[in-house]
Design a protein around this motif. Structure first.
Motif, mmCIF file in Angstrom:
data_model
loop_
_atom_site.group_PDB
_atom_site.id
_atom_site.type_symbol
_atom_site.label_atom_id
_atom_site.label_comp_id
_atom_site.label_asym_id
_atom_site.label_seq_id
_atom_site.Cartn_x
_atom_site.Cartn_y
_atom_site.Cartn_z
ATOM 1 N N LYS A 1 0.803 -1.221 0.000
ATOM 2 C CA LYS A 1 0.000 0.000 0.000
ATOM 3 C C LYS A 1 0.838 1.274 0.000
ATOM 4 O O LYS A 1 0.407 2.304 -0.508
ATOM 5 C CB LYS A 1 -0.944 0.012 1.206
ATOM 6 N N ALA A 2 2.019 1.233 0.591
ATOM 7 C CA ALA A 2 2.882 2.412 0.633
ATOM 8 C C ALA A 2 4.294 1.967 0.979
ATOM 9 O O ALA A 2 4.496 0.952 1.654
ATOM 10 C CB ALA A 2 2.374 3.431 1.649
ATOM 11 N N LEU A 3 5.268 2.747 0.526
ATOM 12 C CA LEU A 3 6.673 2.395 0.687
ATOM 13 C C LEU A 3 7.446 3.617 1.168
ATOM 14 O O LEU A 3 7.326 4.702 0.586
ATOM 15 C CB LEU A 3 7.221 1.909 -0.648
ATOM 16 N N VAL A 4 8.214 3.449 2.253
ATOM 17 C CA VAL A 4 9.127 4.486 2.725
ATOM 18 C C VAL A 4 10.522 3.876 2.792
ATOM 19 O O VAL A 4 10.725 2.841 3.437
ATOM 20 C CB VAL A 4 8.733 5.036 4.111
ATOM 21 N N LEU A 5 11.478 4.521 2.137
ATOM 22 C CA LEU A 5 12.853 4.032 2.116
ATOM 23 C C LEU A 5 13.761 5.075 2.742
ATOM 24 O O LEU A 5 13.812 6.218 2.278
ATOM 25 C CB LEU A 5 13.287 3.728 0.680
#
Length: 291
Positions: free
Chosen positions: A154-158
């Motif tokens: 649903k969402a990606l934070v790197l």
């Protein structure tokens, strides 16, 4: 409108949610992935974030300055305050998971991440249709690979994701050790000094994958929301913000890049200021607004 309603619902739960942590063990074939599942109290069927640690790290990540609290432990608590569950795992060969560290490979860690993601989708305690991913450093490279393999994320934070492995690991271990590893057999062991102190021993098969791994190539298959958070004072994943923007160049979908006045560890080894004022809020914001 639906996204706004989801965000409002999560925000309204923030004052009610407290962290309730429980160890989990995920058996997959001949390996066992150890992790900590954090569930916010008072939230039924919460969305969940899979947290992927960095090179030579473990599920809690390094302690924040002046505390015994790991950076990922802190982040799990911040997510729980927003009504979001999390699962932070040890990759095979790290922490409490089965296997030997020297057998670590990028493809092995990616498979661990996929297995943990798939496991979360089956758990009644969380919303398996709302699974996000947070990856730090090498975990950011793995997170990009995971997102490419599981575009339903649903969402990606790197955080400070590795985008050019050959350059990054040459900085960490030295170009001579990378060359030796590339020339070694799959099972040959290479011991290298680390740029931040200490040593590590890995087999040739780890080094053989270094030139083959592409975070940008993987992220091109992920259409979901992507936020990349990097430090302007980086000395490991460099140069910034160019390295972070590489992912945005190949990603097609909602995206942004957050540039902080920090180094690779976001200053957390000397102070909790950036983690509390910028890193955690920007991470929580992305997940709450996209779940």
């Amino acid at each position: 409108m639906l996204k706004y309603l989801c965000f409002t619902a999560l925000a309204s739960l923030a004052t009610l949610a407290q962290a309730a942590e429980q160890p989990v063990s995920i058996p997959v074939g001949d390996k066992t992935i150890a992790g900590i599942l954090t569930l916010p109290d008072g939230v039924d069927h919460p969305p969940v974030v899979l947290m992927l640690h960095g090179f030579t790290g473990q599920k809690d990540e390094f302690p924040i300055a002046g505390t015994q609290t790991g950076l990922f432990t802190f982040m799990a608590d911040e997510l729980s305050k927003a009504g979001i569950a999390s699962l932070r795992i040890d990759f095979a060969g790290s922490g409490e998971s089965s296997g030997a560290w020297e057998d670590t490979t990028f493809t092995g860690q990616t498979q661990d991440a996929i297995d943990a993601f798939d496991w979360l989708q089956t758990q009644a305690s969380v919303d398996g249709q709302r699974v996000g991913v947070l990856g730090y450093s090498q975990g950011g490279l793995v997170g990009a690979q995971l997102a490419g393999a599981r575009p339903e994320a649903k969402a990606l934070v790197l955080w400070a994701p590795v985008t050019n492995p050959l350059a990054t690991y040459s900085t960490i271990m030295g170009a001579d050790k990378i060359a030796a590893g590339l020339a070694a057999g799959d099972e040959d062991k290479i011991t290298a000094d680390l740029s931040w102190g200490g040593q590590t021993t890995l087999k040739g098969k780890f080094f053989h994958e270094i030139p083959l791994m592409s975070a940008a190539g993987a992220i091109a298959s992920y259409p979901g929301p992507l936020r990349v958070i990097v430090g302007a004072k980086e000395t490991i994943v460099t140069p910034q913000p160019i390295a972070g923007n590489q992912l945005l160049k190949y990603h097609v979908g909602p995206e942004d890049l957050v540039l902080l006045d920090s180094d690779h560890d976001f200053g957390a080894e000397t102070s909790d200021a950036i983690a509390k004022a910028d890193l955690a809020p920007k991470t929580v914001e992305w997940f709450t607004s996209n779940f």
